[in-house]
Design a protein around this motif. Structure first.
Motif, mmCIF file in Angstrom:
data_model
loop_
_atom_site.group_PDB
_atom_site.id
_atom_site.type_symbol
_atom_site.label_atom_id
_atom_site.label_comp_id
_atom_site.label_asym_id
_atom_site.label_seq_id
_atom_site.Cartn_x
_atom_site.Cartn_y
_atom_site.Cartn_z
ATOM 1 N N PRO A 105 -10.549 28.937 44.671
ATOM 2 C CA PRO A 105 -10.464 30.198 43.938
ATOM 3 C C PRO A 105 -9.541 30.072 42.731
ATOM 4 O O PRO A 105 -8.518 29.400 42.801
ATOM 5 N N VAL A 106 -9.909 30.738 41.664
ATOM 6 C CA VAL A 106 -9.224 30.588 40.387
ATOM 7 C C VAL A 106 -7.863 31.293 40.412
ATOM 8 O O VAL A 106 -7.743 32.408 40.897
ATOM 9 N N THR A 107 -6.847 30.609 39.896
ATOM 10 C CA THR A 107 -5.510 31.217 39.832
ATOM 11 C C THR A 107 -5.228 31.748 38.432
ATOM 12 O O THR A 107 -5.801 31.283 37.450
ATOM 13 N N ARG A 168 -22.845 29.999 59.740
ATOM 14 C CA ARG A 168 -23.460 31.042 58.914
ATOM 15 C C ARG A 168 -23.527 32.375 59.659
ATOM 16 O O ARG A 168 -23.698 33.421 59.057
ATOM 17 N N GLU A 169 -23.444 32.329 61.017
ATOM 18 C CA GLU A 169 -23.482 33.561 61.802
ATOM 19 C C GLU A 169 -22.110 34.194 61.961
ATOM 20 O O GLU A 169 -21.993 35.367 62.325
ATOM 21 N N VAL A 170 -21.052 33.429 61.702
ATOM 22 C CA VAL A 170 -19.696 33.895 61.999
ATOM 23 C C VAL A 170 -19.223 34.876 60.919
ATOM 24 O O VAL A 170 -19.325 34.604 59.721
ATOM 25 N N LEU A 171 -18.695 36.025 61.350
ATOM 26 C CA LEU A 171 -18.086 36.976 60.419
ATOM 27 C C LEU A 171 -16.638 36.600 60.156
ATOM 28 O O LEU A 171 -16.187 36.607 59.023
ATOM 29 N N PHE A 172 -15.921 36.287 61.247
ATOM 30 C CA PHE A 172 -14.527 35.871 61.078
ATOM 31 C C PHE A 172 -14.045 35.140 62.325
ATOM 32 O O PHE A 172 -14.641 35.249 63.402
ATOM 33 N N PHE A 173 -12.963 34.376 62.125
ATOM 34 C CA PHE A 173 -12.234 33.735 63.225
ATOM 35 C C PHE A 173 -10.866 34.395 63.282
ATOM 36 O O PHE A 173 -10.267 34.696 62.241
ATOM 37 N N GLU A 206 -16.601 28.648 51.736
ATOM 38 C CA GLU A 206 -17.347 29.507 52.643
ATOM 39 C C GLU A 206 -16.425 30.454 53.420
ATOM 40 O O GLU A 206 -16.803 31.589 53.707
ATOM 41 N N PHE A 207 -15.223 29.969 53.752
ATOM 42 C CA PHE A 207 -14.282 30.774 54.529
ATOM 43 C C PHE A 207 -12.938 30.843 53.822
ATOM 44 O O PHE A 207 -12.430 29.825 53.351
ATOM 45 N N TRP A 208 -12.375 32.035 53.735
ATOM 46 C CA TRP A 208 -11.044 32.236 53.156
ATOM 47 C C TRP A 208 -10.090 32.663 54.257
ATOM 48 O O TRP A 208 -10.429 33.494 55.120
ATOM 49 N N ARG A 209 -8.870 32.124 54.185
ATOM 50 C CA ARG A 209 -7.833 32.552 55.122
ATOM 51 C C ARG A 209 -7.137 33.742 54.499
ATOM 52 O O ARG A 209 -6.373 33.604 53.546
ATOM 53 N N LEU A 215 -9.506 34.057 59.497
ATOM 54 C CA LEU A 215 -10.389 33.412 58.523
ATOM 55 C C LEU A 215 -11.659 34.235 58.418
ATOM 56 O O LEU A 215 -12.265 34.560 59.445
ATOM 57 N N VAL A 216 -12.091 34.588 57.215
ATOM 58 C CA VAL A 216 -13.305 35.397 57.081
ATOM 59 C C VAL A 216 -14.342 34.650 56.235
ATOM 60 O O VAL A 216 -13.994 33.863 55.362
ATOM 61 N N ARG A 217 -15.613 34.939 56.521
ATOM 62 C CA ARG A 217 -16.688 34.424 55.670
ATOM 63 C C ARG A 217 -16.659 35.175 54.351
ATOM 64 O O ARG A 217 -16.672 36.401 54.321
ATOM 65 N N VAL A 218 -16.653 34.449 53.244
ATOM 66 C CA VAL A 218 -16.541 35.090 51.938
ATOM 67 C C VAL A 218 -17.759 35.963 51.647
ATOM 68 O O VAL A 218 -17.635 37.073 51.129
ATOM 69 N N ASP A 219 -18.938 35.484 51.974
ATOM 70 C CA ASP A 219 -20.131 36.221 51.546
ATOM 71 C C ASP A 219 -20.469 37.433 52.412
ATOM 72 O O ASP A 219 -21.492 38.071 52.196
ATOM 73 N N VAL A 220 -19.623 37.759 53.404
ATOM 74 C CA VAL A 220 -19.826 39.022 54.127
ATOM 75 C C VAL A 220 -18.761 40.049 53.751
ATOM 76 O O VAL A 220 -18.742 41.150 54.302
ATOM 77 N N ILE A 221 -17.875 39.684 52.828
ATOM 78 C CA ILE A 221 -16.874 40.649 52.380
ATOM 79 C C ILE A 221 -17.567 41.743 51.564
ATOM 80 O O ILE A 221 -18.228 41.464 50.567
ATOM 81 N N GLU A 222 -17.435 42.986 52.026
ATOM 82 C CA GLU A 222 -18.097 44.108 51.356
ATOM 83 C C GLU A 222 -17.165 44.780 50.355
ATOM 84 O O GLU A 222 -17.559 45.089 49.229
#
Length: 256
Positions: A105-107, A168-173, A206-209, A215-222
């Motif tokens: 991610p860009v700083t 790809r199924e995981v929303l978050f850890f 794919e996942f951001w802490r 840890l969440v999947r980036v592409d499910v962030i609404e």
């Protein structure tokens, strides 16, 4: 003379990454006007033809036409900046060249450097970068085999059975005592792997802490919002409860 209000196009196949770059640019370079956003190289080329931006921010790896191919069609009509999450070994070769790059991610600090570099280049026509694009394409092809093999499947013991869950199924850890909770839209499982181990093994694109325990999947962030206590909270598609973003990870959503 550089334009008083330069224009730019953003191309990235992941909407959250486009949003993040747009927000950072608005913060670091308020006079820069984003005139178009594309989800792949083909769209980027078509939109650049329509809007004639001064700068194109291109993700290197996109489905279909990637950033390198798009850049071959866009220069010398505009200046090129590549964005990548993987290819530090390749873009190092262009550190001093006519092509700038951003690691995702860009700083804000790195964008300030990019703004300074582009501010000088906008006063003149884009350089011929054909040879550098060819070299970059060669490096990426050779380096493809050395890309990390990110974790794609989670194995969870359920009774006497072993469940296989695609990342790809995981929303978050989420950390839970000695275990890590694996949450999909329909299933919750516990595994013995730590969150740190998962963070090291999962694709960082794919996942951001967002928290030391999440840890969440980036592409499910609404959406990201603030609660009554001023905490950043992330809402995920397909999940009713918002998840907290820690202060140490607030830079992921700097504009909030």
């Amino acid at each position: 003379m550089s334009p008083a209000q330069p224009t730019a196009l953003i191309a990235d196949d992941e909407a959250p990454m486009r949003d993040q770059l747009r927000m950072r640019l608005q913060e670091a370079w308020p006079e820069l006007r984003i005139v178009a956003e594309a989800a792949n190289g083909m769209e980027a080329v078509a939109l650049a033809e329509q809007h004639r931006p001064d700068i194109a921010f291109l993700d290197i790896r996109m489905p279909g036409m990637g950033g390198i191919e798009a850049a071959r069609q866009l220069y010398p009509r505009c200046h090129i900046v590549f964005a990548t999450a993987y290819d530090q070994y390749a873009v190092d070769a262009f550190e001093q060249g006519a092509i700038d790059y951003l690691l995702k991610p860009v700083t804000r600090e790195r964008l300030d450097t990019t703004r300074e570099r582009l501010g000088k280049r906008l006063a003149r026509a884009p350089q011929d970068i054909g040879a550098q694009l060819a070299q970059l394409g060669h490096l990426l092809r050779d380096g493809g085999a050395r890309r990390p093999n990110y974790l794609r499947w989670i194995q969870a013991q359920v009774g006497s059975s072993l469940r296989m869950i695609s990342t790809r199924e995981v929303l978050f850890f989420q950390s839970e005592d000695k275990y890590t909770r694996v949450q999909t839209a329909t299933t919750e499982l516990l595994i013995r792997k730590t969150l740190k181990e998962l963070a090291d093994e999962l694709d960082p694109d794919e996942f951001w802490r967002i928290h030391r325990s999440t840890l969440v999947r980036v592409d499910v962030i609404e959406e990201v919002s603030r609660d009554l206590r001023g905490r950043q909270m992330v809402k995920l598609r397909g999940w009713p409860e918002a998840l907290e973003v820690s202060r140490n990870n607030a830079h992921l959503f700097q504009q909030m």
